[in-house]
Design a protein around this motif. Structure first.
Motif, PDB file in Angstrom:
ATOM      1  N   LEU A 165      18.654  -1.621   6.220  1.00  0.00           N
ATOM      2  CA  LEU A 165      19.957  -0.987   6.438  1.00  0.00           C
ATOM      3  C   LEU A 165      20.357  -1.110   7.892  1.00  0.00           C
ATOM      4  CD1 LEU A 165      22.339   0.907   5.600  1.00  0.00           C
ATOM      5  CD2 LEU A 165      20.836   2.823   6.190  1.00  0.00           C
ATOM      6  N   LEU A 166      21.573  -1.551   8.120  1.00  0.00           N
ATOM      7  CA  LEU A 166      22.140  -1.582   9.471  1.00  0.00           C
ATOM      8  C   LEU A 166      23.282  -0.575   9.542  1.00  0.00           C
ATOM      9  CD1 LEU A 166      22.884  -2.575  12.293  1.00  0.00           C
ATOM     10  CD2 LEU A 166      24.080  -4.509  11.234  1.00  0.00           C
ATOM     11  N   ASP A 167      23.102   0.463  10.328  1.00  0.00           N
ATOM     12  CA  ASP A 167      24.161   1.431  10.606  1.00  0.00           C
ATOM     13  C   ASP A 167      24.728   1.063  11.965  1.00  0.00           C
ATOM     14  OD1 ASP A 167      25.760   3.540  11.312  1.00  0.00           O
ATOM     15  OD2 ASP A 167      24.327   5.102  10.792  1.00  0.00           O
ATOM     16  N   SER A 168      25.739   0.202  11.976  1.00  0.00           N
ATOM     17  CA  SER A 168      26.267  -0.290  13.250  1.00  0.00           C
ATOM     18  C   SER A 168      26.930   0.815  14.058  1.00  0.00           C
ATOM     19  CB  SER A 168      27.264  -1.425  13.017  1.00  0.00           C
ATOM     20  OG  SER A 168      28.407  -0.959  12.322  1.00  0.00           O
TER      21      SER A 168
ATOM     22  N   PRO B 248      14.595 -10.701   5.357  1.00  0.00           N
ATOM     23  CA  PRO B 248      14.181 -10.484   3.971  1.00  0.00           C
ATOM     24  C   PRO B 248      13.645  -9.056   3.797  1.00  0.00           C
ATOM     25  CG  PRO B 248      13.330 -12.568   4.835  1.00  0.00           C
ATOM     26  CD  PRO B 248      13.865 -11.804   6.003  1.00  0.00           C
ATOM     27  N   PRO B 249      13.799  -8.465   2.630  1.00  0.00           N
ATOM     28  CA  PRO B 249      14.311  -9.067   1.391  1.00  0.00           C
ATOM     29  C   PRO B 249      15.833  -9.044   1.279  1.00  0.00           C
ATOM     30  CG  PRO B 249      13.592  -6.835   0.965  1.00  0.00           C
ATOM     31  CD  PRO B 249      13.242  -7.116   2.402  1.00  0.00           C
ATOM     32  N   GLY B 250      16.537  -8.345   2.184  1.00  0.00           N
ATOM     33  CA  GLY B 250      17.986  -8.264   2.118  1.00  0.00           C
ATOM     34  C   GLY B 250      18.504  -7.225   3.085  1.00  0.00           C
ATOM     35  N   LEU B 251      19.823  -7.150   3.211  1.00  0.00           N
ATOM     36  CA  LEU B 251      20.429  -6.221   4.164  1.00  0.00           C
ATOM     37  C   LEU B 251      21.716  -5.623   3.628  1.00  0.00           C
ATOM     38  CD1 LEU B 251      20.627  -5.027   7.107  1.00  0.00           C
ATOM     39  CD2 LEU B 251      22.018  -7.050   7.661  1.00  0.00           C
ATOM     40  N   VAL B 252      21.866  -4.323   3.834  1.00  0.00           N
ATOM     41  CA  VAL B 252      23.141  -3.641   3.619  1.00  0.00           C
ATOM     42  C   VAL B 252      23.644  -3.250   4.999  1.00  0.00           C
ATOM     43  CG1 VAL B 252      24.340  -1.688   2.583  1.00  0.00           C
ATOM     44  CG2 VAL B 252      22.407  -2.731   1.381  1.00  0.00           C
ATOM     45  N   ALA B 253      24.786  -3.785   5.396  1.00  0.00           N
ATOM     46  CA  ALA B 253      25.335  -3.541   6.728  1.00  0.00           C
ATOM     47  C   ALA B 253      26.561  -2.636   6.643  1.00  0.00           C
ATOM     48  CB  ALA B 253      25.704  -4.857   7.402  1.00  0.00           C
ATOM     49  N   ASP B 254      26.515  -1.524   7.352  1.00  0.00           N
ATOM     50  CA  ASP B 254      27.558  -0.501   7.314  1.00  0.00           C
ATOM     51  C   ASP B 254      28.267  -0.452   8.661  1.00  0.00           C
ATOM     52  OD1 ASP B 254      28.829   1.997   7.692  1.00  0.00           O
ATOM     53  OD2 ASP B 254      26.949   3.096   7.695  1.00  0.00           O
ATOM     54  N   GLY B 255      29.613  -0.539   8.635  1.00  0.00           N
ATOM     55  CA  GLY B 255      30.330  -0.479   9.901  1.00  0.00           C
ATOM     56  C   GLY B 255      31.827  -0.591   9.753  1.00  0.00           C
ATOM     57  N   ARG B 256      32.440  -1.225  10.744  1.00  0.00           N
ATOM     58  CA  ARG B 256      33.883  -1.405  10.747  1.00  0.00           C
ATOM     59  C   ARG B 256      34.288  -2.876  10.770  1.00  0.00           C
ATOM     60  NH1 ARG B 256      32.988   3.490  12.335  1.00  0.00           N
ATOM     61  NH2 ARG B 256      34.565   5.143  12.135  1.00  0.00           N
ATOM     62  N   ASP B 257      33.373  -3.732  11.237  1.00  0.00           N
ATOM     63  CA  ASP B 257      33.672  -5.172  11.266  1.00  0.00           C
ATOM     64  C   ASP B 257      32.500  -5.990  10.758  1.00  0.00           C
ATOM     65  OD1 ASP B 257      31.905  -4.760  13.355  1.00  0.00           O
ATOM     66  OD2 ASP B 257      32.981  -6.050  14.772  1.00  0.00           O
ATOM     67  N   MET B 258      31.695  -5.398   9.892  1.00  0.00           N
ATOM     68  CA  MET B 258      30.528  -6.115   9.382  1.00  0.00           C
ATOM     69  C   MET B 258      30.946  -7.340   8.563  1.00  0.00           C
ATOM     70  SD  MET B 258      27.834  -4.528  10.524  1.00  0.00           S
ATOM     71  CE  MET B 258      28.856  -4.437  12.011  1.00  0.00           C
ATOM     72  N   GLY B 259      31.928  -7.171   7.694  1.00  0.00           N
ATOM     73  CA  GLY B 259      32.375  -8.281   6.861  1.00  0.00           C
ATOM     74  C   GLY B 259      33.330  -9.225   7.558  1.00  0.00           C
ATOM     75  N   SER B 260      34.113  -8.707   8.481  1.00  0.00           N
ATOM     76  CA  SER B 260      35.133  -9.525   9.142  1.00  0.00           C
ATOM     77  C   SER B 260      34.616 -10.288  10.351  1.00  0.00           C
ATOM     78  CB  SER B 260      36.317  -8.645   9.570  1.00  0.00           C
ATOM     79  OG  SER B 260      35.891  -7.617  10.452  1.00  0.00           O
ATOM     80  N   VAL B 261      33.572  -9.773  11.026  1.00  0.00           N
ATOM     81  CA  VAL B 261      33.097 -10.396  12.264  1.00  0.00           C
ATOM     82  C   VAL B 261      31.593 -10.651  12.271  1.00  0.00           C
ATOM     83  CG1 VAL B 261      32.864 -10.130  14.778  1.00  0.00           C
ATOM     84  CG2 VAL B 261      34.967  -9.407  13.634  1.00  0.00           C
ATOM     85  N   VAL B 262      30.799  -9.633  12.039  1.00  0.00           N
ATOM     86  CA  VAL B 262      29.349  -9.754  12.220  1.00  0.00           C
ATOM     87  C   VAL B 262      28.705 -10.628  11.144  1.00  0.00           C
ATOM     88  CG1 VAL B 262      27.176  -8.496  12.494  1.00  0.00           C
ATOM     89  CG2 VAL B 262      29.304  -7.501  13.358  1.00  0.00           C
ATOM     90  N   PHE B 263      29.076 -10.402   9.880  1.00  0.00           N
ATOM     91  CA  PHE B 263      28.527 -11.199   8.776  1.00  0.00           C
ATOM     92  C   PHE B 263      29.669 -11.767   7.932  1.00  0.00           C
ATOM     93  CE2 PHE B 263      25.292  -7.864   9.597  1.00  0.00           C
ATOM     94  CZ  PHE B 263      24.242  -8.693  10.006  1.00  0.00           C
ATOM     95  N   PRO B 264      30.464 -12.674   8.500  1.00  0.00           N
ATOM     96  CA  PRO B 264      31.628 -13.201   7.785  1.00  0.00           C
ATOM     97  C   PRO B 264      31.265 -14.022   6.551  1.00  0.00           C
ATOM     98  CG  PRO B 264      31.239 -14.465   9.779  1.00  0.00           C
ATOM     99  CD  PRO B 264      30.345 -13.271   9.854  1.00  0.00           C
ATOM    100  N   GLU B 265      29.997 -14.466   6.446  1.00  0.00           N
ATOM    101  CA  GLU B 265      29.581 -15.264   5.300  1.00  0.00           C
ATOM    102  C   GLU B 265      28.884 -14.418   4.234  1.00  0.00           C
ATOM    103  OE1 GLU B 265      27.193 -18.476   6.675  1.00  0.00           O
ATOM    104  OE2 GLU B 265      28.773 -19.356   7.893  1.00  0.00           O
ATOM    105  N   ALA B 266      28.930 -13.099   4.376  1.00  0.00           N
ATOM    106  CA  ALA B 266      28.275 -12.226   3.402  1.00  0.00           C
ATOM    107  C   ALA B 266      28.800 -12.510   1.999  1.00  0.00           C
ATOM    108  CB  ALA B 266      28.505 -10.767   3.759  1.00  0.00           C
ATOM    109  N   PRO B 267      27.918 -12.649   1.019  1.00  0.00           N
ATOM    110  CA  PRO B 267      28.344 -12.947  -0.355  1.00  0.00           C
ATOM    111  C   PRO B 267      29.182 -11.835  -0.975  1.00  0.00           C
ATOM    112  CG  PRO B 267      26.015 -13.437  -0.038  1.00  0.00           C
ATOM    113  CD  PRO B 267      26.458 -12.669   1.161  1.00  0.00           C
TER     114      PRO B 267
END
Length: 230
Positions: A33-36, A123-142
């Motif tokens: 878990l990433l709590d940005s 591994p085994p995986g990551l749940v990233a919580d924040g404000r720009d996790m999908g738009s900037v930090v992990f833009p290739e997240a499935p």
């Protein structure tokens, strides 16, 4: 960033329940878990403790690159130590949230934290919580999820949290702070708060925590990221 490691991002403004949902999902899946938000709060606290003006981006970024932070427990907010001192309680204060929002507008600070955030993708995986996790930090997240809710409902939730923690809270003041923070987060030039173009948007205003978690877990299963069934 590797697409081989499964990961999911959950973004949104404060008070939408993304932290609760992200921690629940990470526990269910056995992922990291990433709590940005916690990282930005620590950065603000570190700058303040070092006597660095939080409106000096270069100085704050320098503190961020040099600070020694340790996260322990099942989530990044279970136990947090800064320079060897326990600051877990400080991170949960509303003042820390305001500090985080102030320094988050600076590109220098965001760049300084970017590498540390991406290092959570293991591994085994990551749940990233924040404000720009999908738009900037992990833009290739499935899978990218954006939670939202009315400012009024978010203020009510925050008041309940503060009071349950034994801290005073006045709804009108909390609502004012939330609206001010929203304006800063959505209006900043670098990595503004917004849903990624391919994010699934969920309005949590009228939803219970369980309903939000169920919806997110269904999205994870439908995405093919995991074969876990509950």
């Amino acid at each position: 960033m590797s697409r081989q490691i499964p990961h999911c991002t959950i973004d949104g403004p404060s008070g939408v329940g993304k932290g609760t949902a992200a921690k629940w999902l990470a526990t269910q899946l056995g992922w990291h878990l990433l709590d940005s938000g916690a990282m930005y709060r620590v950065a603000g606290i570190a700058a303040e403790q070092a006597g660095v003006p939080v409106d000096d981006p270069a100085a704050v970024a320098d503190i961020v690159r040099r600070m020694k932070v340790r996260f322990e427990g099942d989530s990044t907010t279970d136990h947090i130590a800064l320079e060897g001192r326990d600051i877990t309680a400080d991170v949960r204060e509303e003042s820390a949230a305001m500090l985080a929002s102030r320094i988050a507008v600076f590109p220098e600070v965001r760049d300084a934290l970017l590498h540390a955030q991406r290092a959570f993708l293991q591994p085994p995986g990551l749940v990233a919580d924040g404000r720009d996790m999908g738009s900037v930090v992990f833009p290739e997240a499935p899978l990218k999820i954006f939670l939202d809710a009315s400012a009024e409902e978010r203020a009510r939730r925050r008041c309940r949290q503060l009071r349950q923690a034994g801290m005073p809270a006045i709804l009108a003041d909390v609502l004012t702070d939330i609206r001010a923070r929203d304006a800063r987060d959505r209006g900043r030039k670098v990595a503004p708060l917004k849903a990624a173009e391919d994010a699934v948007i969920i309005d949590t205003t009228e939803l219970t925590v369980d309903a939000v978690c169920d919806r997110i877990f269904s999205l994870v299963k439908d995405s093919g990221l995991t074969s876990v069934v509950s």
